[in-house]
Design a protein around this motif. Structure first.
Motif, PDB file in Angstrom:
ATOM      1  N   LYS A 175      47.446  41.950  44.070  1.00 37.59           N
ATOM      2  CA  LYS A 175      47.344  40.505  43.839  1.00 37.59           C
ATOM      3  C   LYS A 175      45.882  40.066  43.749  1.00 37.59           C
ATOM      4  N   SER A 234      56.287  50.403  37.568  1.00 38.43           N
ATOM      5  CA  SER A 234      56.950  49.171  37.165  1.00 38.43           C
ATOM      6  C   SER A 234      56.826  48.097  38.248  1.00 38.43           C
ATOM      7  N   ALA A 262      44.540  41.129  40.428  1.00 37.19           N
ATOM      8  CA  ALA A 262      45.105  40.298  39.358  1.00 37.19           C
ATOM      9  C   ALA A 262      44.407  38.944  39.305  1.00 37.19           C
ATOM     10  N   PHE A 267      48.831  37.469  38.374  1.00 35.67           N
ATOM     11  CA  PHE A 267      47.965  37.079  37.264  1.00 35.67           C
ATOM     12  C   PHE A 267      48.423  35.736  36.689  1.00 35.67           C
ATOM     13  N   GLN A 268      49.730  35.592  36.456  1.00 34.98           N
ATOM     14  CA  GLN A 268      50.269  34.344  35.912  1.00 34.98           C
ATOM     15  C   GLN A 268      50.034  33.173  36.867  1.00 34.98           C
ATOM     16  N   TYR A 323      43.279  41.174  31.380  1.00 34.08           N
ATOM     17  CA  TYR A 323      44.574  41.561  31.924  1.00 34.08           C
ATOM     18  C   TYR A 323      44.584  43.061  32.190  1.00 34.08           C
ATOM     19  N   MET A 324      44.892  43.433  33.407  1.00 44.64           N
ATOM     20  CA  MET A 324      44.961  44.828  33.859  1.00 44.64           C
ATOM     21  C   MET A 324      43.684  45.599  33.558  1.00 44.64           C
ATOM     22  N   TYR A 348      51.495  42.650  39.883  1.00 43.88           N
ATOM     23  CA  TYR A 348      50.258  42.267  39.196  1.00 43.88           C
ATOM     24  C   TYR A 348      50.506  41.113  38.232  1.00 43.88           C
ATOM     25  N   ALA A 349      51.510  41.242  37.380  1.00 43.64           N
ATOM     26  CA  ALA A 349      51.788  40.221  36.360  1.00 43.64           C
ATOM     27  C   ALA A 349      52.077  38.866  36.991  1.00 43.64           C
ATOM     28  N   LYS A 350      52.863  38.871  38.054  1.00 47.13           N
ATOM     29  CA  LYS A 350      53.190  37.608  38.727  1.00 47.13           C
ATOM     30  C   LYS A 350      51.923  36.968  39.313  1.00 47.13           C
ATOM     31  N   ALA A 383      53.199  46.870  38.416  1.00 42.61           N
ATOM     32  CA  ALA A 383      52.899  46.017  37.270  1.00 42.61           C
ATOM     33  C   ALA A 383      53.558  44.648  37.406  1.00 42.61           C
ATOM     34  N   THR A 384      54.750  44.606  37.996  1.00 40.82           N
ATOM     35  CA  THR A 384      55.441  43.328  38.210  1.00 40.82           C
ATOM     36  C   THR A 384      54.682  42.461  39.199  1.00 40.82           C
TER      37      THR A 384
END
Length: 189
Positions: free
Chosen positions: A43, A154, A46, A164-165, A55-56, A160-162, A157-158
């Motif tokens: 987190k 996976s 991100a 980041f958003q 991103y990443m 991280y994506a959350k 990455a989930t």
């Protein structure tokens, strides 16, 4: 050197690769690796990446892969070294083996085709999953991701994506609340 196949279980192992047991174990292994500490690190990376608009970033990718190798991945180096030695011994014979070799490696197995022209090998973990393959005609050794490794990447990455958003949304909200140059509030959509 004479190598006698110990037993032949690759057909059964290939069928087991997609069994619920492997999938359940992969889920448990990936969840265990997704510790609170690691999730917090993901987190933080991100959020830092979101501020930079990247991103990443490589730092996240490297940290995620290192954590996976330490907490999720099977040992590949030992079986790869053993298989390489097996192939080299077979090639040094006057009559290299032209048949399928099936050997046990620390609870797993290796299947290799060895000839003077080409050598191939496939290493399986005790669960039956393929963890590495070898082809002398160009690609050399290739690591094959296990179900647990795929699940971990996976999950990571989930998270991280959350994060980041969320960080990007916070940045947009903060930007929308900035005062306008004339002293009023400037609202941006």
């Amino acid at each position: 050197m004479s190598i006698t196949p110990l037993f032949h279980w690759n057909s059964a192992a290939a069928k087991r690769e997609r069994t619920p047991n492997i999938q359940e174990k992969a889920e448990r292994t990936a969840q265990a690796a997704m510790t609170e500490r690691f999730s917090a690190q993901v987190k933080a990376m991100a959020k830092a990446d979101a501020k930079r608009g990247v991103y990443m970033d490589k730092a996240y990718i490297n940290a995620s892969l290192a954590h996976m190798r330490e907490h999720v991945s099977p040992d590949r180096s030992g079986p790869i070294a053993q298989t390489t030695a097996l192939i080299q011994r077979a090639l040094q014979e006057k009559d290299p083996l032209l048949e399928l070799l099936d050997r046990l490696l620390e609870g797993g197995s290796v299947t290799a085709h060895v000839s003077p022209l080409a050598q191939t090998a496939e290493i399986r973990a005790p669960s039956g999953e393929i963890i590495a393959s070898y082809n002398s005609l160009g690609s050399g050794w290739t690591e094959i991701q296990t179900a647990a490794e795929k699940k971990f990447l996976s999950e990571s990455a989930t998270v991280y994506a959350k994060a980041f958003q969320e960080a990007r949304a916070e940045m947009r909200a903060a930007q929308a609340q900035r005062p306008a140059p004339d002293g009023g509030l400037e609202l941006r959509a």
